[in-house]
Design a protein around this motif. Structure first.
Motif, PDB file in Angstrom:
ATOM      1  N   ALA A  22     -31.035   1.169 -13.068  1.00 53.35           N
ATOM      2  CA  ALA A  22     -30.157   0.006 -12.609  1.00 53.35           C
ATOM      3  C   ALA A  22     -29.732   0.174 -11.084  1.00 53.35           C
ATOM      4  N   CYS A  23     -29.128  -1.159 -10.591  1.00 55.84           N
ATOM      5  CA  CYS A  23     -28.757  -1.106  -9.226  1.00 55.84           C
ATOM      6  C   CYS A  23     -27.187  -1.439  -9.506  1.00 55.84           C
ATOM      7  N   GLY A  24     -26.691  -0.886  -8.565  1.00 53.34           N
ATOM      8  CA  GLY A  24     -24.972  -1.206  -8.423  1.00 53.34           C
ATOM      9  C   GLY A  24     -24.959  -2.160  -7.494  1.00 53.34           C
ATOM     10  N   THR A  25     -23.660  -2.770  -7.411  1.00 56.60           N
ATOM     11  CA  THR A  25     -23.285  -3.855  -6.570  1.00 56.60           C
ATOM     12  C   THR A  25     -23.275  -3.759  -5.244  1.00 56.60           C
ATOM     13  N   LYS A  26     -22.805  -2.574  -5.078  1.00 51.19           N
ATOM     14  CA  LYS A  26     -22.693  -1.847  -3.756  1.00 51.19           C
ATOM     15  C   LYS A  26     -23.655  -0.958  -3.140  1.00 51.19           C
ATOM     16  N   GLU A  27     -24.573  -0.999  -3.768  1.00 46.55           N
ATOM     17  CA  GLU A  27     -25.680  -0.082  -3.530  1.00 46.55           C
ATOM     18  C   GLU A  27     -26.588  -0.618  -2.155  1.00 46.55           C
ATOM     19  N   LYS A  28     -27.042   0.330  -1.410  1.00 46.97           N
ATOM     20  CA  LYS A  28     -27.736  -0.052  -0.063  1.00 46.97           C
ATOM     21  C   LYS A  28     -28.979  -0.515  -0.563  1.00 46.97           C
ATOM     22  N   MET A  29     -29.718  -1.604   0.411  1.00 44.93           N
ATOM     23  CA  MET A  29     -30.999  -2.239  -0.240  1.00 44.93           C
ATOM     24  C   MET A  29     -32.160  -1.057   0.088  1.00 44.93           C
ATOM     25  N   GLU A  30     -32.054  -0.134   0.872  1.00 40.15           N
ATOM     26  CA  GLU A  30     -33.019   0.965   0.800  1.00 40.15           C
ATOM     27  C   GLU A  30     -32.949   1.676  -0.242  1.00 40.15           C
ATOM     28  N   SER A  31     -31.962   1.981  -1.045  1.00 45.53           N
ATOM     29  CA  SER A  31     -31.874   2.565  -2.354  1.00 45.53           C
ATOM     30  C   SER A  31     -32.484   1.695  -3.346  1.00 45.53           C
ATOM     31  N   VAL A  32     -32.250   0.296  -3.410  1.00 46.56           N
ATOM     32  CA  VAL A  32     -32.760  -0.472  -4.326  1.00 46.56           C
ATOM     33  C   VAL A  32     -34.441  -0.558  -4.214  1.00 46.56           C
ATOM     34  N   MET A  33     -34.736  -0.741  -2.844  1.00 41.26           N
ATOM     35  CA  MET A  33     -36.338  -0.465  -2.770  1.00 41.26           C
ATOM     36  C   MET A  33     -36.921   0.653  -3.096  1.00 41.26           C
ATOM     37  N   ASN A  34     -36.235   1.806  -3.050  1.00 39.32           N
ATOM     38  CA  ASN A  34     -36.656   3.247  -3.410  1.00 39.32           C
ATOM     39  C   ASN A  34     -36.942   3.134  -4.945  1.00 39.32           C
ATOM     40  N   LYS A  35     -36.070   2.605  -5.749  1.00 42.51           N
ATOM     41  CA  LYS A  35     -35.914   2.524  -7.287  1.00 42.51           C
ATOM     42  C   LYS A  35     -36.966   1.506  -7.631  1.00 42.51           C
ATOM     43  N   PHE A  36     -37.423   0.442  -6.793  1.00 45.55           N
ATOM     44  CA  PHE A  36     -38.425  -0.467  -7.171  1.00 45.55           C
ATOM     45  C   PHE A  36     -39.740   0.473  -7.271  1.00 45.55           C
ATOM     46  N   GLU A  37     -39.996   1.171  -6.029  1.00 47.78           N
ATOM     47  CA  GLU A  37     -41.205   1.963  -5.689  1.00 47.78           C
ATOM     48  C   GLU A  37     -41.381   3.251  -6.892  1.00 47.78           C
ATOM     49  N   PHE A  38     -40.185   3.912  -7.445  1.00 48.06           N
ATOM     50  CA  PHE A  38     -40.224   5.045  -8.173  1.00 48.06           C
ATOM     51  C   PHE A  38     -40.583   4.405  -9.692  1.00 48.06           C
ATOM     52  N   THR A  39     -40.058   3.248  -9.934  1.00 48.18           N
ATOM     53  CA  THR A  39     -40.275   2.793 -11.278  1.00 48.18           C
ATOM     54  C   THR A  39     -41.352   1.877 -11.557  1.00 48.18           C
ATOM     55  N   GLY A  40     -41.839   1.188 -10.359  1.00 43.22           N
ATOM     56  CA  GLY A  40     -42.816   0.366 -10.436  1.00 43.22           C
ATOM     57  C   GLY A  40     -42.682  -1.138 -11.097  1.00 43.22           C
ATOM     58  N   ALA A  41     -41.143  -1.268 -11.166  1.00 42.72           N
ATOM     59  CA  ALA A  41     -40.690  -2.269 -11.843  1.00 42.72           C
ATOM     60  C   ALA A  41     -40.725  -3.510 -10.698  1.00 42.72           C
ATOM     61  N   TRP A  42     -40.988  -4.920 -11.229  1.00 41.40           N
ATOM     62  CA  TRP A  42     -40.582  -5.818 -10.287  1.00 41.40           C
ATOM     63  C   TRP A  42     -39.052  -6.453 -10.329  1.00 41.40           C
ATOM     64  N   ASN A  43     -38.206  -6.478 -11.289  1.00 39.05           N
ATOM     65  CA  ASN A  43     -36.745  -6.512 -11.826  1.00 39.05           C
ATOM     66  C   ASN A  43     -36.191  -5.418 -12.259  1.00 39.05           C
ATOM     67  N   LEU A  44     -34.872  -5.527 -11.670  1.00 36.79           N
ATOM     68  CA  LEU A  44     -34.004  -4.188 -11.908  1.00 36.79           C
ATOM     69  C   LEU A  44     -32.665  -4.759 -12.145  1.00 36.79           C
ATOM     70  N   PRO A  45     -32.092  -4.420 -13.475  1.00 34.20           N
ATOM     71  CA  PRO A  45     -30.658  -4.849 -13.626  1.00 34.20           C
ATOM     72  C   PRO A  45     -29.722  -4.474 -12.712  1.00 34.20           C
ATOM     73  N   VAL A  46     -28.466  -5.177 -12.458  1.00 35.75           N
ATOM     74  CA  VAL A  46     -27.475  -4.871 -11.566  1.00 35.75           C
ATOM     75  C   VAL A  46     -26.224  -4.644 -12.696  1.00 35.75           C
ATOM     76  N   VAL A  47     -25.755  -3.547 -12.418  1.00 33.92           N
ATOM     77  CA  VAL A  47     -24.560  -3.464 -13.158  1.00 33.92           C
ATOM     78  C   VAL A  47     -23.269  -3.188 -12.312  1.00 33.92           C
ATOM     79  N   ASP A  48     -21.928  -3.218 -12.849  1.00 35.66           N
ATOM     80  CA  ASP A  48     -20.853  -3.134 -11.959  1.00 35.66           C
ATOM     81  C   ASP A  48     -20.576  -1.495 -12.331  1.00 35.66           C
ATOM     82  N   GLU A  49     -19.257  -1.243 -11.820  1.00 33.11           N
ATOM     83  CA  GLU A  49     -18.898   0.246 -12.006  1.00 33.11           C
ATOM     84  C   GLU A  49     -18.567   0.579 -13.267  1.00 33.11           C
TER      85      GLU A  49
END
Length: 70
Positions: A22-49
């Motif tokens: 999952a992605c956090g609300t304050k997560e940097k875009m580079e980290s989010v894109m790395n998660k997309f690449e690692f998981t192969g997913a096209w959608n990731l959930p966003v969660v708060d703290e």
């Protein structure tokens, strides 16, 4: 197992595997894109703290917005 039950089982298994990341609300875009690449997913959930689901982020939307800004 019926065809419907097998398809449902496969769908739910894939959904559960995809939501382990999952992605956090304050997560940097580079980290989010790395998660997309690692998981192969096209959608990731966003969660708060606290881990509460807020929505999802779509890789295709990010790519589209990035290309529009060029």
């Amino acid at each position: 197992m019926t065809n419907y039950k097998m398809k449902r089982f496969i769908f739910l298994t894939l959904m559960m595997a995809a939501t382990l990341t999952a992605c956090g609300t304050k997560e940097k875009m580079e980290s989010v894109m790395n998660k997309f690449e690692f998981t192969g997913a096209w959608n990731l959930p966003v969660v708060d703290e606290t881990g509460k689901y807020l929505g999802f982020v779509s890789k295709s939307s990010i790519i589209f917005i990035s290309e529009c800004r060029l």
